[in-house]
Write a protein that holds these residues in place. Structure first.
Motif, PDB file in Angstrom:
ATOM      1  N   THR A 160      47.954   8.018  13.151  1.00 33.95           N
ATOM      2  CA  THR A 160      47.618   8.434  14.511  1.00 33.95           C
ATOM      3  C   THR A 160      46.161   8.144  14.835  1.00 33.95           C
ATOM      4  OG1 THR A 160      46.973  10.691  13.868  1.00 33.95           O
ATOM      5  CG2 THR A 160      49.313  10.303  14.346  1.00 33.95           C
ATOM      6  N   THR A 161      45.872   8.010  16.109  1.00 35.99           N
ATOM      7  CA  THR A 161      44.503   7.751  16.560  1.00 35.99           C
ATOM      8  C   THR A 161      43.566   8.879  16.171  1.00 35.99           C
ATOM      9  OG1 THR A 161      45.353   6.498  18.448  1.00 35.99           O
ATOM     10  CG2 THR A 161      43.070   7.245  18.567  1.00 35.99           C
ATOM     11  N   SER A 162      44.055  10.110  16.285  1.00 33.82           N
ATOM     12  CA  SER A 162      43.233  11.276  15.956  1.00 33.82           C
ATOM     13  C   SER A 162      43.164  11.542  14.463  1.00 33.82           C
ATOM     14  CB  SER A 162      43.805  12.522  16.638  1.00 33.82           C
ATOM     15  OG  SER A 162      45.103  12.822  16.116  1.00 33.82           O
ATOM     16  N   GLY A 163      44.088  10.946  13.688  1.00 32.41           N
ATOM     17  CA  GLY A 163      44.180  11.228  12.261  1.00 32.41           C
ATOM     18  C   GLY A 163      44.781  12.590  11.976  1.00 32.41           C
ATOM     19  N   LYS A 164      45.517  13.143  12.976  1.00 36.71           N
ATOM     20  CA  LYS A 164      46.034  14.495  12.836  1.00 36.71           C
ATOM     21  C   LYS A 164      47.496  14.599  13.262  1.00 36.71           C
ATOM     22  CE  LYS A 164      41.471  16.492  13.826  1.00 36.71           C
ATOM     23  NZ  LYS A 164      41.204  16.885  12.435  1.00 36.71           N
ATOM     24  N   VAL A 165      48.197  15.565  12.659  1.00 37.82           N
ATOM     25  CA  VAL A 165      49.522  16.003  13.080  1.00 37.82           C
ATOM     26  C   VAL A 165      49.479  17.527  13.128  1.00 37.82           C
ATOM     27  CG1 VAL A 165      50.768  14.016  12.163  1.00 37.82           C
ATOM     28  CG2 VAL A 165      50.337  15.994  10.683  1.00 37.82           C
ATOM     29  N   ALA A 215      46.389  25.648   7.120  1.00 33.86           N
ATOM     30  CA  ALA A 215      45.167  25.093   7.712  1.00 33.86           C
ATOM     31  C   ALA A 215      44.084  24.905   6.659  1.00 33.86           C
ATOM     32  CB  ALA A 215      44.675  26.008   8.827  1.00 33.86           C
ATOM     33  N   LYS A 216      43.946  25.892   5.796  1.00 37.42           N
ATOM     34  CA  LYS A 216      42.902  25.845   4.765  1.00 37.42           C
ATOM     35  C   LYS A 216      43.184  24.763   3.728  1.00 37.42           C
ATOM     36  CE  LYS A 216      42.800  28.602   1.162  1.00 37.42           C
ATOM     37  NZ  LYS A 216      42.681  29.774   0.246  1.00 37.42           N
ATOM     38  N   ARG A 217      44.437  24.663   3.323  1.00 41.16           N
ATOM     39  CA  ARG A 217      44.785  23.760   2.223  1.00 41.16           C
ATOM     40  C   ARG A 217      44.947  22.299   2.656  1.00 41.16           C
ATOM     41  NH1 ARG A 217      47.130  26.858  -2.264  1.00 41.16           N
ATOM     42  NH2 ARG A 217      46.826  29.073  -1.793  1.00 41.16           N
ATOM     43  N   TYR A 218      45.332  22.081   3.911  1.00 42.38           N
ATOM     44  CA  TYR A 218      45.643  20.711   4.332  1.00 42.38           C
ATOM     45  C   TYR A 218      44.889  20.247   5.582  1.00 42.38           C
ATOM     46  CZ  TYR A 218      49.417  20.934   0.941  1.00 42.38           C
ATOM     47  OH  TYR A 218      50.140  21.049  -0.234  1.00 42.38           O
ATOM     48  N   GLY A 219      43.990  21.071   6.082  1.00 42.30           N
ATOM     49  CA  GLY A 219      43.242  20.684   7.269  1.00 42.30           C
ATOM     50  C   GLY A 219      42.442  19.408   7.078  1.00 42.30           C
ATOM     51  N   GLY A 222      44.485  16.190   7.621  1.00 43.97           N
ATOM     52  CA  GLY A 222      45.035  15.865   8.931  1.00 43.97           C
ATOM     53  C   GLY A 222      46.020  16.856   9.508  1.00 43.97           C
ATOM     54  N   ILE A 223      46.289  17.969   8.808  1.00 44.05           N
ATOM     55  CA  ILE A 223      47.203  18.982   9.342  1.00 44.05           C
ATOM     56  C   ILE A 223      46.430  19.939  10.250  1.00 44.05           C
ATOM     57  CG2 ILE A 223      48.718  20.930   8.798  1.00 44.05           C
ATOM     58  CD1 ILE A 223      49.961  18.357   7.910  1.00 44.05           C
ATOM     59  N   VAL A 224      46.889  20.111  11.474  1.00 42.41           N
ATOM     60  CA  VAL A 224      46.363  21.137  12.371  1.00 42.41           C
ATOM     61  C   VAL A 224      47.422  22.234  12.447  1.00 42.41           C
ATOM     62  CG1 VAL A 224      45.631  21.686  14.720  1.00 42.41           C
ATOM     63  CG2 VAL A 224      45.033  19.474  13.715  1.00 42.41           C
ATOM     64  N   SER A 225      47.117  23.378  11.863  1.00 41.38           N
ATOM     65  CA  SER A 225      48.084  24.472  11.769  1.00 41.38           C
ATOM     66  C   SER A 225      47.621  25.648  12.623  1.00 41.38           C
ATOM     67  CB  SER A 225      48.224  24.916  10.306  1.00 41.38           C
ATOM     68  OG  SER A 225      49.069  26.050  10.200  1.00 41.38           O
ATOM     69  N   THR A 226      48.477  26.057  13.557  1.00 42.78           N
ATOM     70  CA  THR A 226      48.175  27.201  14.407  1.00 42.78           C
ATOM     71  C   THR A 226      49.334  28.184  14.391  1.00 42.78           C
ATOM     72  OG1 THR A 226      49.038  25.979  16.308  1.00 42.78           O
ATOM     73  CG2 THR A 226      46.652  25.953  15.988  1.00 42.78           C
ATOM     74  N   SER A 227      49.024  29.452  14.617  1.00 36.92           N
ATOM     75  CA  SER A 227      50.051  30.473  14.817  1.00 36.92           C
ATOM     76  C   SER A 227      49.824  31.077  16.190  1.00 36.92           C
ATOM     77  CB  SER A 227      49.972  31.554  13.732  1.00 36.92           C
ATOM     78  OG  SER A 227      48.697  32.182  13.737  1.00 36.92           O
TER      79      SER A 227
END
Length: 315
Positions: A160-165, A215-219, A222-227
């Motif tokens: 991805t352009t942002s380097g994130k999912v 979020a802490k382990r894979y941020g 490229g992982i963006v994790s929200t609750s």
């Protein structure tokens, strides 16, 4: 003071400044999964994503409901067609099969909406693997599904352009009165002493803790994790509440489309990429979670426990 403020602002949110039609960009190159996407806020989430061109999988255990929702969505979106993925979050073998089937069918995954769940069923209800039904479905099942999909998520991030999912986990305001009692995760005497509402609050607390850990382990990969808390809504999720409880809630409930707003903001907008590790509230705002959900020791213990639970699921 902090929790009181959070409760008030979550129950009585200001008018949304987020408009899905205006603020969600074109998603025609993206593949997404919405667990529980054939009803309630999941349905409206899928609908908005389809309108913007995303390829969307509705993951759920009821194929008939899934197919009916897909047909209805096709009518409502001028021919856009979601896909069904059979997934029973209360059965870890089913979770394993669903993840394998998705990977067989797709080479990319941009957003995983961990939206499905159960709320306040009879305390006697447990999963096929012997977990409390609410914790087993809302936390254990989603953890395993996310874990199995991490390789494809991480690989997609590199393209991805942002380097994130993204992984977007639907929690609840109920997490504010929750905590984790490991003795109640599986069926047993300690669990049976808990009320179904407290078991629900515990599972929603677990959703926030797990999202923070992801979020802490894979941020940095490229992982963006929200609750998030989607709002107090008129959906099937409250069907197990008593008549009096349902009447009381109905005085402050919003229609299901409102519930999709915050998770769409988190999962489908450019702005949502900024909120890794955050807890979001109605309608499309940053919130204040129960401070105990950010405790590192609690997070590490839950993650370790969950890894132990799924390590021996037969292929």
């Amino acid at each position: 003071m902090g929790i009181t403020y959070s409760i008030l602002t979550e129950i009585f949110p200001p008018k949304s400044q987020f408009d899905p039609e205006r603020d969600i960009p074109d998603l025609s190159d993206q593949v997404m999964i919405v667990t529980g996407g054939y009803t309630g806020i999941g349905y409206h989430t899928v609908k908005a994503l389809l309108v913007k061109g995303a390829k969307v999988y509705i993951a759920g255990r009821n194929k008939d409901k899934g197919e009916k929702a897909i047909a209805q969505l096709k009518q409502e979106t001028n021919g856009k067609e979601a896909l069904f993925l059979e997934l029973d979050l209360a059965n870890l073998k089913s979770v394993q099969n669903a993840a394998a089937e998705f990977v067989r069918r797709e080479g990319r995954l941009h957003v995983l909406f961990n939206n499905g769940g159960v709320s306040t069923p009879p305390v006697s209800d447990v999963t096929s693997d012997g977990y409390d039904l609410q914790f087993g479905t809302n936390v254990v099942g989603h953890f395993y599904f996310t874990k199995l999909l991490l390789p494809i998520l991480l690989a997609t991030a590199k393209t991805t352009t942002s380097g994130k999912v993204r992984v977007v986990s639907t929690s609840s305001m109920a997490h504010l009165m929750g905590d984790l009692d490991f003795a109640t995760f599986r069926d047993g005497p300690a669990r049976k002493k808990k009320s179904t509402l407290m078991l629900y609050a515990q599972s929603k607390f677990g959703n926030v803790v797990l999202s923070n850990q992801l979020a802490k382990r894979y941020g940095d990969q490229g992982i963006v994790s929200t609750s998030l808390h989607p709002g107090i809504l008129r959906t099937e999720l409250g069907r197990h509440l008593s008549t009096i409880e349902q009447l009381l809630l109905s005085t402050m409930c919003y229609d299901p489309p409102y519930g999709a707003l915050t998770q769409l903001w988190a999962g489908a907008t450019d702005e949502g990429l900024k909120y890794n590790g955050m807890y979001l509230i109605p309608w499309a705002r940053e919130g204040r979670p129960n401070p105990r959900t950010n405790d590192e020791k609690t997070g590490d213990e839950l993650w370790t426990w969950l890894e132990e639970q799924v390590k021996d699921i037969a292929s």
